[in-house]
Design a protein around this motif. Sequence first.
Motif, PDB file in Angstrom:
ATOM      1  N   GLU A 148       0.829  -1.214   0.000  1.00 57.27           N
ATOM      2  CA  GLU A 148       0.000   0.000   0.000  1.00 57.27           C
ATOM      3  C   GLU A 148       0.863   1.263   0.000  1.00 57.27           C
ATOM      4  O   GLU A 148       0.625   2.194  -0.762  1.00 57.27           O
ATOM      5  CB  GLU A 148      -0.916  -0.006   1.227  1.00 57.27           C
ATOM      6  CG  GLU A 148      -1.931   1.115   1.228  1.00 57.27           C
ATOM      7  CD  GLU A 148      -2.874   0.999   2.415  1.00 57.27           C
ATOM      8  OE1 GLU A 148      -2.903   1.966   3.215  1.00 57.27           O
ATOM      9  OE2 GLU A 148      -3.570  -0.032   2.527  1.00 57.27           O
ATOM     10  N   GLU A 151       2.542   1.751  -3.427  1.00 55.89           N
ATOM     11  CA  GLU A 151       1.628   2.333  -4.415  1.00 55.89           C
ATOM     12  C   GLU A 151       1.453   3.831  -4.187  1.00 55.89           C
ATOM     13  O   GLU A 151       1.414   4.609  -5.139  1.00 55.89           O
ATOM     14  CB  GLU A 151       0.281   1.617  -4.405  1.00 55.89           C
ATOM     15  CG  GLU A 151       0.341   0.218  -4.997  1.00 55.89           C
ATOM     16  CD  GLU A 151       0.962   0.183  -6.384  1.00 55.89           C
ATOM     17  OE1 GLU A 151       0.569   0.988  -7.262  1.00 55.89           O
ATOM     18  OE2 GLU A 151       1.866  -0.654  -6.618  1.00 55.89           O
ATOM     19  N   ARG A 152       1.349   4.239  -2.930  1.00 58.27           N
ATOM     20  CA  ARG A 152       1.222   5.669  -2.611  1.00 58.27           C
ATOM     21  C   ARG A 152       2.475   6.419  -3.074  1.00 58.27           C
ATOM     22  O   ARG A 152       2.397   7.483  -3.678  1.00 58.27           O
ATOM     23  CB  ARG A 152       0.979   5.848  -1.114  1.00 58.27           C
ATOM     24  CG  ARG A 152       0.743   7.283  -0.722  1.00 58.27           C
ATOM     25  CD  ARG A 152       0.306   7.518   0.721  1.00 58.27           C
ATOM     26  NE  ARG A 152       0.826   6.617   1.707  1.00 58.27           N
ATOM     27  CZ  ARG A 152       0.097   5.707   2.369  1.00 58.27           C
ATOM     28  NH1 ARG A 152      -1.174   5.566   2.101  1.00 58.27           N
ATOM     29  NH2 ARG A 152       0.659   4.932   3.271  1.00 58.27           N
TER      30      ARG A 152
END
Length: 187
Positions: A148, A151-152
């Motif tokens: 996560e 991806e950020r």
Amino acid sequence: MAEATPERSRLVVLAGPTAVGKGTVAACVRNSHPEIWISVSVTTRAPRPGEIDGVHYHFITEAEFDEMVANDGLLEWAVVHGAARYGTPRARVEERLTAGQPALLEIDLQGARQVRERMPDALMVFLKPPSWEELVRRLVGRGTEGPEERERRLATARVELEAEDEFDVTIVNTNVESACQELVDLF
């Protein structure tokens, strides 16, 4: 080196997208050119494995960071990747510049924009990856973020890459040693 205003000839700001190798290039400068002072940023995030307080960052509390902001103690600061805050202690940079020592700031895009406003004579250097695929490989390869967070950071990197035109000089980080030498040559 031709003499210009003290900030122009002495202060270089290195910025670029996440995982481009800013820290690695700055470490190369630190190891091969000790005459160049490299600012150590403050951050509210926890240390990553192997990071040493005062060497990689000054790890401080949210309250300490708030105090620095309130007292105009930061040359620049930003919330990075939606979580931790990072900043450059103003007094340390000004002390080095006043002493005539070359200084390097290794910071993110938001911080570079703030330095541009506060110290317009600083030389702004954009560190760019040789390709998007290589940037992704480096980010995944360092293994310090979960899926996560990765991806950020990649979403942020896409936006940051579009800011290249805001900088005075671009260095493509194909090879750490050559990128390091290109950076040193700018002093």
